[in-house]
Motif scaffolding. Sequence first.
Motif, PDB file in Angstrom:
ATOM      1  N   VAL A  68      22.652  42.890  52.050  1.00 47.49           N
ATOM      2  CA  VAL A  68      21.509  43.735  52.425  1.00 47.49           C
ATOM      3  C   VAL A  68      21.067  44.550  51.222  1.00 47.49           C
ATOM      4  CG1 VAL A  68      20.615  45.390  54.105  1.00 47.49           C
ATOM      5  CG2 VAL A  68      22.523  43.889  54.735  1.00 47.49           C
ATOM      6  N   GLY A  69      19.809  44.379  50.824  1.00 47.17           N
ATOM      7  CA  GLY A  69      19.275  45.111  49.683  1.00 47.17           C
ATOM      8  C   GLY A  69      18.824  46.531  50.019  1.00 47.17           C
ATOM      9  N   PRO A  70      17.844  46.703  50.904  1.00 49.62           N
ATOM     10  CA  PRO A  70      17.279  48.033  51.158  1.00 49.62           C
ATOM     11  C   PRO A  70      18.054  48.851  52.190  1.00 49.62           C
ATOM     12  CG  PRO A  70      15.998  46.366  52.304  1.00 49.62           C
ATOM     13  CD  PRO A  70      17.082  45.631  51.565  1.00 49.62           C
ATOM     14  N   LYS A  88      29.896  37.371  58.169  1.00 49.84           N
ATOM     15  CA  LYS A  88      30.224  38.173  56.981  1.00 49.84           C
ATOM     16  C   LYS A  88      28.957  38.820  56.457  1.00 49.84           C
ATOM     17  CE  LYS A  88      34.359  36.257  54.787  1.00 49.84           C
ATOM     18  NZ  LYS A  88      34.893  35.671  53.545  1.00 49.84           N
ATOM     19  N   ILE A  89      29.020  40.136  56.240  1.00 52.18           N
ATOM     20  CA  ILE A  89      27.857  40.857  55.727  1.00 52.18           C
ATOM     21  C   ILE A  89      28.342  41.966  54.813  1.00 52.18           C
ATOM     22  CG2 ILE A  89      27.754  42.289  57.824  1.00 52.18           C
ATOM     23  CD1 ILE A  89      24.656  42.343  57.390  1.00 52.18           C
ATOM     24  N   PHE A  90      27.651  42.135  53.692  1.00 57.75           N
ATOM     25  CA  PHE A  90      28.022  43.117  52.680  1.00 57.75           C
ATOM     26  C   PHE A  90      27.121  44.340  52.819  1.00 57.75           C
ATOM     27  CE2 PHE A  90      27.618  44.654  48.172  1.00 57.75           C
ATOM     28  CZ  PHE A  90      28.925  45.057  48.006  1.00 57.75           C
ATOM     29  N   GLY A  91      27.740  45.452  53.203  1.00 55.03           N
ATOM     30  CA  GLY A  91      27.007  46.698  53.392  1.00 55.03           C
ATOM     31  C   GLY A  91      27.781  47.613  54.319  1.00 55.03           C
ATOM     32  N   PHE A 264      33.097  50.670  55.465  1.00 53.35           N
ATOM     33  CA  PHE A 264      32.190  50.701  54.312  1.00 53.35           C
ATOM     34  C   PHE A 264      32.658  49.695  53.272  1.00 53.35           C
ATOM     35  CE2 PHE A 264      29.296  53.933  51.969  1.00 53.35           C
ATOM     36  CZ  PHE A 264      28.695  52.918  51.260  1.00 53.35           C
ATOM     37  N   LYS A 265      32.076  48.513  53.345  1.00 53.42           N
ATOM     38  CA  LYS A 265      32.304  47.471  52.342  1.00 53.42           C
ATOM     39  C   LYS A 265      30.944  47.146  51.757  1.00 53.42           C
ATOM     40  CE  LYS A 265      36.397  45.598  54.649  1.00 53.42           C
ATOM     41  NZ  LYS A 265      36.505  46.707  55.632  1.00 53.42           N
ATOM     42  N   GLY A 266      30.619  47.863  50.686  1.00 50.89           N
ATOM     43  CA  GLY A 266      29.282  47.718  50.132  1.00 50.89           C
ATOM     44  C   GLY A 266      29.109  48.550  48.886  1.00 50.89           C
ATOM     45  N   GLU A 306      31.971  37.087  43.320  1.00 49.31           N
ATOM     46  CA  GLU A 306      33.416  37.319  43.395  1.00 49.31           C
ATOM     47  C   GLU A 306      33.727  38.791  43.641  1.00 49.31           C
ATOM     48  OE1 GLU A 306      35.185  35.730  39.876  1.00 49.31           O
ATOM     49  OE2 GLU A 306      34.654  33.646  40.369  1.00 49.31           O
ATOM     50  N   LEU A 307      32.914  39.671  43.081  1.00 50.28           N
ATOM     51  CA  LEU A 307      33.084  41.108  43.280  1.00 50.28           C
ATOM     52  C   LEU A 307      32.808  41.491  44.734  1.00 50.28           C
ATOM     53  CD1 LEU A 307      33.748  43.579  41.508  1.00 50.28           C
ATOM     54  CD2 LEU A 307      31.280  43.838  41.110  1.00 50.28           C
ATOM     55  N   ILE A 308      31.747  40.926  45.299  1.00 50.64           N
ATOM     56  CA  ILE A 308      31.404  41.188  46.704  1.00 50.64           C
ATOM     57  C   ILE A 308      32.507  40.666  47.626  1.00 50.64           C
ATOM     58  CG2 ILE A 308      29.807  40.497  48.556  1.00 50.64           C
ATOM     59  CD1 ILE A 308      27.548  40.685  46.421  1.00 50.64           C
ATOM     60  N   GLU A 309      33.020  39.478  47.322  1.00 43.83           N
ATOM     61  CA  GLU A 309      34.088  38.911  48.152  1.00 43.83           C
ATOM     62  C   GLU A 309      35.356  39.762  48.077  1.00 43.83           C
ATOM     63  OE1 GLU A 309      33.068  34.160  48.281  1.00 43.83           O
ATOM     64  OE2 GLU A 309      34.010  34.948  46.465  1.00 43.83           O
ATOM     65  N   ALA A 310      35.652  40.334  46.907  1.00 47.68           N
ATOM     66  CA  ALA A 310      36.814  41.227  46.776  1.00 47.68           C
ATOM     67  C   ALA A 310      36.631  42.473  47.630  1.00 47.68           C
ATOM     68  CB  ALA A 310      37.012  41.616  45.316  1.00 47.68           C
ATOM     69  N   SER A 311      35.403  42.964  47.722  1.00 46.92           N
ATOM     70  CA  SER A 311      35.119  44.114  48.585  1.00 46.92           C
ATOM     71  C   SER A 311      35.351  43.761  50.053  1.00 46.92           C
ATOM     72  CB  SER A 311      33.675  44.577  48.378  1.00 46.92           C
ATOM     73  OG  SER A 311      33.268  45.492  49.386  1.00 46.92           O
ATOM     74  N   LEU A 312      34.822  42.631  50.474  1.00 46.01           N
ATOM     75  CA  LEU A 312      34.961  42.217  51.878  1.00 46.01           C
ATOM     76  C   LEU A 312      36.419  41.953  52.247  1.00 46.01           C
ATOM     77  CD1 LEU A 312      31.858  39.845  52.111  1.00 46.01           C
ATOM     78  CD2 LEU A 312      32.070  42.133  53.086  1.00 46.01           C
ATOM     79  N   ASP A 313      37.213  41.508  51.270  1.00 45.38           N
ATOM     80  CA  ASP A 313      38.631  41.226  51.518  1.00 45.38           C
ATOM     81  C   ASP A 313      39.534  42.435  51.251  1.00 45.38           C
ATOM     82  OD1 ASP A 313      37.944  38.624  52.138  1.00 45.38           O
ATOM     83  OD2 ASP A 313      38.338  37.855  50.117  1.00 45.38           O
ATOM     84  N   GLU A 314      38.913  43.598  50.937  1.00 45.98           N
ATOM     85  CA  GLU A 314      39.648  44.836  50.625  1.00 45.98           C
ATOM     86  C   GLU A 314      40.629  44.632  49.463  1.00 45.98           C
ATOM     87  OE1 GLU A 314      41.373  46.512  54.157  1.00 45.98           O
ATOM     88  OE2 GLU A 314      39.426  46.849  55.104  1.00 45.98           O
ATOM     89  N   LYS A 315      40.152  43.959  48.415  1.00 42.21           N
ATOM     90  CA  LYS A 315      40.992  43.680  47.257  1.00 42.21           C
ATOM     91  C   LYS A 315      40.403  44.240  45.958  1.00 42.21           C
ATOM     92  CE  LYS A 315      43.234  39.522  49.092  1.00 42.21           C
ATOM     93  NZ  LYS A 315      43.424  38.061  48.928  1.00 42.21           N
ATOM     94  N   LEU A 316      39.559  45.270  46.074  1.00 38.28           N
ATOM     95  CA  LEU A 316      38.953  45.832  44.869  1.00 38.28           C
ATOM     96  C   LEU A 316      39.976  46.490  43.944  1.00 38.28           C
ATOM     97  CD1 LEU A 316      35.548  47.390  46.019  1.00 38.28           C
ATOM     98  CD2 LEU A 316      35.908  45.353  44.628  1.00 38.28           C
ATOM     99  N   SER A 317      41.100  46.915  44.508  1.00 34.50           N
ATOM    100  CA  SER A 317      42.138  47.538  43.673  1.00 34.50           C
ATOM    101  C   SER A 317      42.699  46.557  42.641  1.00 34.50           C
ATOM    102  CB  SER A 317      43.275  48.073  44.547  1.00 34.50           C
ATOM    103  OG  SER A 317      43.884  47.017  45.274  1.00 34.50           O
ATOM    104  N   GLU A 318      42.456  45.248  42.865  1.00 42.60           N
ATOM    105  CA  GLU A 318      42.967  44.222  41.955  1.00 42.60           C
ATOM    106  C   GLU A 318      41.919  43.774  40.923  1.00 42.60           C
ATOM    107  OE1 GLU A 318      44.305  40.989  44.401  1.00 42.60           O
ATOM    108  OE2 GLU A 318      45.281  42.332  45.843  1.00 42.60           O
ATOM    109  N   VAL A 319      40.735  44.417  40.967  1.00 42.49           N
ATOM    110  CA  VAL A 319      39.596  43.928  40.177  1.00 42.49           C
ATOM    111  C   VAL A 319      39.334  44.804  38.953  1.00 42.49           C
ATOM    112  CG1 VAL A 319      37.069  43.668  40.236  1.00 42.49           C
ATOM    113  CG2 VAL A 319      38.447  42.808  42.125  1.00 42.49           C
ATOM    114  N   ASN A 320      38.996  44.159  37.843  1.00 46.44           N
ATOM    115  CA  ASN A 320      38.464  44.840  36.659  1.00 46.44           C
ATOM    116  C   ASN A 320      37.113  44.217  36.332  1.00 46.44           C
ATOM    117  OD1 ASN A 320      40.500  46.773  35.810  1.00 46.44           O
ATOM    118  ND2 ASN A 320      41.803  44.998  35.385  1.00 46.44           N
TER     119      ASN A 320
END
Length: 415
Positions: A68-70, A88-91, A264-266, A306-320
């Motif tokens: 979702v953009g806006p 699956k939706i990012f936002g 809040f995954k967005g 890949e960044l969005i998918e890490a957010s949806l999977d709650e794996k951002l702590s593993e991302v650089n």
Amino acid sequence: MKILLIGSGGREHALAWKLAKNSRVEKIFVAPGNGGTAIEDKCENVNITDIDELLEFALNNSIELTIVGPEDPLTKGIVDKFKAKGLKIFGPSMAAARLEGSKSFSKEFMKKYGVKTAEYEVFYEADKALRYLETCSYPIVVKADGLAAGKGVAICESKEEAINSVKSFMIEDIFNGAGEKIVIEEFLEGIEASILSITDGKTIIPFISAKDHKQIFDGGKGPNTGGMGVIAPNPYVTNEVFSDFKENIMNKTLVGIKEENFDFKGIIFFGIMITKKGTYLLEYNVRMGDPETQSVLNLMESDLLELIEASLDEKLSEVNIKWFNGSCINVVLASNGYPGYFEKGFEIKIDRSVKDKVFLAGAQLEKGILRTNGGRVLSVVGNGKSIEEARINVYKAIEKVDFNGKYFRNDIGLV
């Protein structure tokens, strides 16, 4: 993978361009899209804006991910509706989107969790707000509580200006209900910065900072617009400022997101003010900024999907996130007369050599010809190892883009 991307601005064209780089992406449906997404690789515009119709489209077309953009559909609960159907939706959820959808809610959230922000008062009645103005120091800021397409903020230099703003917001209702409730807050003097970030509800990763230029004329003069250009990273966001932001704004916001149990995954966008007294939060947005997105995504070397998918999977702590070691400047080309009256329907000519440097916004494709269809027509971006190099590159590219009434600022990147 089939993706549904919702929105119609330059932000959405930039998102589509970045997402299309992933080899797993087969098709990006953009709803409703614009002239840029109509010709972007792997993209197809679909003329749908209604949330229920978007949901039906996603179900019927094997959409694996919706982005979702806006802000408007987010505040109306599109994420909740899609998730209820197993999509699956990012936002952020509707509850979390109130951080942008209601100025009073967001200010109360900041106060509750100790987020550094300006002093404020909330008013539900015009007469009480007008009485309060008798006791204020000026300048002061008057904000419509609800969404007002980026126009619901007035910086008032005098009591007379503040009175006129309160009356137009609350009594004349110029924002169709968004100003029924208002926030009056302390004016902070300093340099603004935008810090877009991604969250999975447990971790927030800030992106490279950006500096938006709102006024229509060179030198920061004239009326405000939706944004006439961006420098990224923002040269005023020093290491000291960034540390202050993380400690007193970002980390405390994350505590609040957890405590409130927000789904809040967005994207969470922090609009900050850098003052002599430190860094303060002006506002939250719960989506990518426009025109900041066009610059920030140009500097992002990591894969956005890949960044969005890490957010949806709650794996951002593993991302650089990897960034280009340099700067990007985005200059907006507008229709002559914007933000007032302007004509549209003029042909847009873009040299093929700069196609990947142009993101269209107020433009549409008619019988194979791109034509102007809005105030902010498009963005041209330029990268460089320094701001100076990026500035040279972007203004060279602008020479290869043309339409009748083309207007742009000449000072973006002059710090």
